[in-house]
Enzyme design. Structure first.
Site, short mmCIF file in Angstrom:
data_model
loop_
_atom_site.label_atom_id
_atom_site.label_comp_id
_atom_site.label_asym_id
_atom_site.label_seq_id
_atom_site.Cartn_x
_atom_site.Cartn_y
_atom_site.Cartn_z
N ASP A 165 0.77 -0.98 -0.13
CA ASP A 165 -0.07 -0.24 -0.04
C ASP A 165 0.78 1.21 0.14
O ASP A 165 1.79 1.36 -0.76
CB ASP A 165 -0.86 -0.05 1.31
N HIS A 207 -7.09 -6.33 -1.47
CA HIS A 207 -5.95 -5.40 -1.03
C HIS A 207 -5.09 -5.73 -0.28
O HIS A 207 -3.87 -5.22 -0.32
CB HIS A 207 -6.72 -3.87 -0.63
#
Length: 333
Positions: A100, A309
């Site tokens: 991320d 994610h």
């Protein structure tokens, strides 16, 4: 060898880290809204494979220092923290792996300090070289859909990155119920709990609304146990969210700071692993296609079907195998 908590100092600031194993250094950098704990599955696996695995709390998170000044969270400062951690650990070089926002920090660490970071692994967020218009202008022009495929809210929807820009605004939504908000945010971006294709996009805020209104409710993602959620929530309940959100509030500063690196490739050996259901992967598909130019040292690139994610937590065994195989193929330190 069990994992050990340590504190080191980077230019007078405290950096909390957790390390396990011995051998070549692998520095693990988390994203938003996480902590060193997001690497809990990788630390023992890398240690068992013969590496010194070190997961940091990024500046503004957990037990690391959280400066008050918003511009203390610009990219060049976070890169400097990574360099200082390597030095404080008595090493001259490291492999850096990020997820991320940590992937962006890892990429820029490799770009700005190639003599320190000899290889870079990117999870979930592809490398996109600096360039193009000012980031705030790009995000201000992004609009979601209202669930039927049309632009929602008459253009009134706001991208979450823009929503995060104003100090205190997102904090007012999150901090009254940190645990509940985190559970929803993690669920919204997880492969097994994210909203379906017909639902309003949780990356956008409706006019006068909140992000939380679009989060799934009722169950946690499979990868997130109640104890795991307690760990994350406990840290943010103690620190607040401002330090974490300040990373988003420096994107225009980064664009200015890194002007000399416009379009620059990262040439060290690299790895990318993304989730097939992750918006970071699908929205940035062009960045992945550009890897022959932007990541000429790319060793391998992988998309995990059905994964969201939080890739190293959703698919720890697969990610561990890919990391270990990639590390084993790198030139010796």
């Amino acid at each position: 060898m069990a994992a050990q908590h340590r504190v080191v100092f980077a230019d007078g600031r405290r950096i909390h880290l957790v390390e396990q194993g011995s051998g070549p250094l692998v520095l693990l950098v988390h994203g938003f809204p996480e902590s060193w704990y997001s690497w809990r599955h990788q630390l023992p696996a890398l240690a068992a494979a013969g590496y010194r695995a070190v997961a940091v709390d990024v500046r503004g998170y957990g037990r690391s220092s959280g400066p008050a000044a918003p511009d203390a969270y610009r990219m060049v400062e976070l890169v400097a923290d990574n360099v200082e951690v390597v030095r404080a650990l008595g090493e001259e070089s490291a492999v850096v792996v990020g997820h991320d926002w940590g992937a962006a920090v890892a990429a820029n660490s490799a770009l700005l300090r190639p003599e320190v970071f000899r290889a870079v692994g990117l999870l979930s967020v592809p490398y996109t070289p600096r360039g193009g218009p000012r980031p705030s202008d790009i995000f201000a022009g992004m609009r979601g859909t209202d669930g039927d495929g049309d632009e929602g809210g008459g253009g009134g929807e706001e991208f979450y990155v823009s929503y995060f820009q104003e100090p205190g605004r997102a904090e007012a939504e999150i901090e009254p119920d940190v645990r509940g908000w985190l559970a929803g945010f993690y669920g919204a971006l997880s492969g097994d709990t994210m909203p379906g294709p017909g639902a309003p996009d949780p990356h956008f805020v409706g006019r006068g609304g909140t992000l939380r209104e679009r989060f799934p409710a009722g169950r946690l993602p499979e990868w997130l146990g109640e104890r795991d959620l307690d760990v994350y929530a406990g840290e943010f309940e103690r620190t607040g969210l401002t330090g974490a959100l300040n990373r988003y509030r420096n994107m225009d500063r980064d664009w200015e700071d890194l002007a000399a690196y416009d379009g620059a490739p990262i040439t060290q050996p690299s790895l990318f692993v993304g989730g097939g259901l992750d918006a970071s992967t699908t929205w940035l598909a062009d960045a992945i296609e550009a890897y022959p130019v932007t990541l000429p040292g790319l060793v391998s690139s992988h998309i995990l079907d059905g994964c969201g994610h939080w890739i190293q937590q959703e698919r720890p065994d697969e990610v561990n195998r890919l990391l270990v195989d990639w590390l084993a193929a790198l030139p010796s330190a």
